[in-house]
Design a protein around this motif. Structure first.
Motif, mmCIF file in Angstrom:
data_model
loop_
_atom_site.group_PDB
_atom_site.id
_atom_site.type_symbol
_atom_site.label_atom_id
_atom_site.label_comp_id
_atom_site.label_asym_id
_atom_site.label_seq_id
_atom_site.Cartn_x
_atom_site.Cartn_y
_atom_site.Cartn_z
ATOM 1 N N TRP A 55 39.756 37.573 39.388
ATOM 2 C CA TRP A 55 38.912 38.749 39.174
ATOM 3 C C TRP A 55 38.120 39.036 40.441
ATOM 4 N N LEU A 56 37.678 40.291 40.580
ATOM 5 C CA LEU A 56 36.986 40.704 41.803
ATOM 6 C C LEU A 56 35.723 39.876 42.003
ATOM 7 N N GLY A 57 35.583 39.347 43.203
ATOM 8 C CA GLY A 57 34.372 38.580 43.511
ATOM 9 C C GLY A 57 34.378 37.187 42.920
ATOM 10 N N GLY A 58 35.491 36.758 42.306
ATOM 11 C CA GLY A 58 35.533 35.426 41.674
ATOM 12 C C GLY A 58 35.685 34.290 42.683
ATOM 13 N N GLY A 59 35.942 34.628 43.939
ATOM 14 C CA GLY A 59 36.020 33.620 45.001
ATOM 15 C C GLY A 59 34.634 33.353 45.562
ATOM 16 N N ASN A 60 34.571 33.151 46.858
ATOM 17 C CA ASN A 60 33.286 32.794 47.468
ATOM 18 C C ASN A 60 32.259 33.921 47.388
ATOM 19 N N THR A 61 32.742 35.159 47.291
ATOM 20 C CA THR A 61 31.785 36.275 47.231
ATOM 21 C C THR A 61 30.814 36.095 46.067
#
Ligand code: FAD
Ligand code: PYC
Length: 405
Positions: A55-61
């Protein structure tokens, strides 16, 4: 309480992938979404898709401690982080989305003579470039951040601090969502739950598209912005990138009334802290000392960080911690990013932001879009090439990276 919230417009559309795009960006973090937005806005390239495996932003962001500053040492870095800082200052207006940018000041604590010399070197270098950074005495540091213990008997005595007043924080998911909505409004396709599993090349070696969990999608150009997973994605095109991926952890406390007015980092004792608008103390640690793709991390690392926080701010000793998580950071040997063409025509890479790429999000995205659209670097990202690890033109920002790694 949310029962009345009906009929809201979706912030971005979720279209079926087209057969081919002019540009595909791999990775729906802030950097990838931002690059898509600037491709559309500044270069008129709207036949663009962002492919995100989760999902959008589910990584380091969505996992970082949101510290923003531009107090790096070398010219190449100062240009890029300051470019980013200027974009942060107007980002909410540009995206028409409140990213809650809060320039509350970032103060870096000095504990010994080495810290003092290193910070003063950074301060002088920054000021030569017109970037604000100033030296504070321990008393001035305490006045700026009253919870700080500056007593001489403290376990980690403080002999001063470097303060960048324009530094601060922003709301991480709002950055991803704001870029996604603004890019989608300009025709960019945002495709979630779409993992890239291969990079296809033509007989001339040029990129022709990507294999994904939703089938093949053609592309004239592909930009990789996959942070901790960059090496695995680039391997799909047989390109080796000098990165090590390891976990970096953060945690938040129970909410408190407003008590902590700024951001404080202590690079020497491996802790950084600010207070969110919800009231939680947002605390981060150093990286684990081993490579891993697990979004968690060693307990001993955060134990050490909390120990340091309690020494620096004794009034927080009885505060309860509510949540802990990890992200996967991609560190280069010189702790500077890579934003570069690759040996594969049509394939571009943006990576190596490691422990410090949130602050770079707008600037990096803006310059990556320039590189992809024009097939040549902007003067601000011209030094961030892949081949510097062959030529030896390194940009050593280990001290400015400020997080134990
Ligand atoms: P990401 O947000 O990780 O986006 C990459 C995306 O690529 C992910 O969503 C991932 O799912 C996707 N992806 C990967 N592989 C594939 C594939 N095969 N197919 C499709 N999609 C794929 N920086 C700061 O400046 N200040 C800070 O205070 C700070 N604190 C941090 C604290 C922690 C705990 C962590 C983990 C990081 C911190 N950072 C900080 C670093 C910062 O978070 C990152 O450098 C930055 O967010 C990277 O953004 P990005 O968009 O490149 O990566
Ligand atoms: O780069 O400023 C930074 C940072 C702070 C915490 C993690 N990274």
């Amino acid at each position: 309480a949310l029962r009345g919230h009906k009929g809201w417009d979706k912030q971005w559309t979720s279209p079926e992938p087209r057969a081919e795009y002019d540009v595909i960006i791999i990775g729906g973090g802030g950097h990838g979404l931002g690059a898509a937005y600037y491709l559309a806005k500044e270069h008129g390239i709207t036949n663009v898709a962002v492919l995100e495996k989760g999902w959008l932003g589910g990584g380091n962001t969505g996992r970082n401690t949101t510290i923003i500053r531009s107090n790096y040492l070398y010219e190449e870095s100062m240009h890029i982080y300051e470019h980013s800082m200027k974009l942060w200052e107007n980002l909410s207006q540009d995206l028409n989305y409140n990213v809650m940018y809060s320039p509350r000041g970032v103060m870096m604590l000095s504990h010994n003579v080495h810290d003092q010399q290193s910070f003063k070197r950074h301060i002088h270098a920054n000021r030569l470039y017109g970037i604000d950074n100033e030296w504070l005495t321990p008393e001035q540091a305490k006045a700026y951040c009253p919870p700080l213990d500056i007593s001489a008997s403290a376990r980690y005595p403080i002999n001063g601090a470097a303060l960048q007043r324009r530094g601060g924080t922003a709301r991480h998911d709002a950055v991803a969502w704001g870029y996604a909505r603004a890019a989608s409004d300009r025709g960019v396709h945002i495709i979630q739950n779409c993992e890239v599993t291969g990079i296809r090349r033509g007989p001339d070696g040029r990129v022709t598209g990507v294999e994904t969990s939703r089938g093949f999608i053609g592309a004239k150009k592909v930009g990789v912005s996959a942070a901790g997973h960059t090496t695995t994605v680039m391997k799909m095109a047989d390109v080796r990138v000098p990165l090590q991926s390891s976990p970096l952890q953060a945690l938040v406390s129970e909410p408190l009334k407003p008590i902590f007015p700024c951001v404080v980092m202590s690079n020497t004792v491996h802790a950084y802290i600010s207070q969110s608008d919800k009231g939680e103390l947002v605390i981060g640690a150093g990286t684990d000392q081993y490579n891993s793709y697990s979004q968690t991390g060693g307990l001993q690392i955060i134990t050490h960080t909390l120990d340091a926080i309690c020494e620096l701010f004794p009034m927080f000793r009885r505060v309860k911690m509510m949540r802990q998580w990890g992200g996967i950071v991609d560190n280069t040997p010189d702790r500077s990013a890579i934003q570069s063409k690759t040996p594969v025509p049509g394939l571009y890479v943006n990576c190596g932001w490691g422990t410090g790429g949130f602050k770079a999000t707008p600037g990096s995205a803006n310059l990556f879009a320039h590189l992809i659209a024009r097939d040549e670097a902007h003067k601000f990202n011209a030094g961030l090439t892949l081949d510097r690890f062959r030529t030896g033109r390194l940009i050593d920002e280990a001290a400015a990276a400020a997080v134990a790694h």
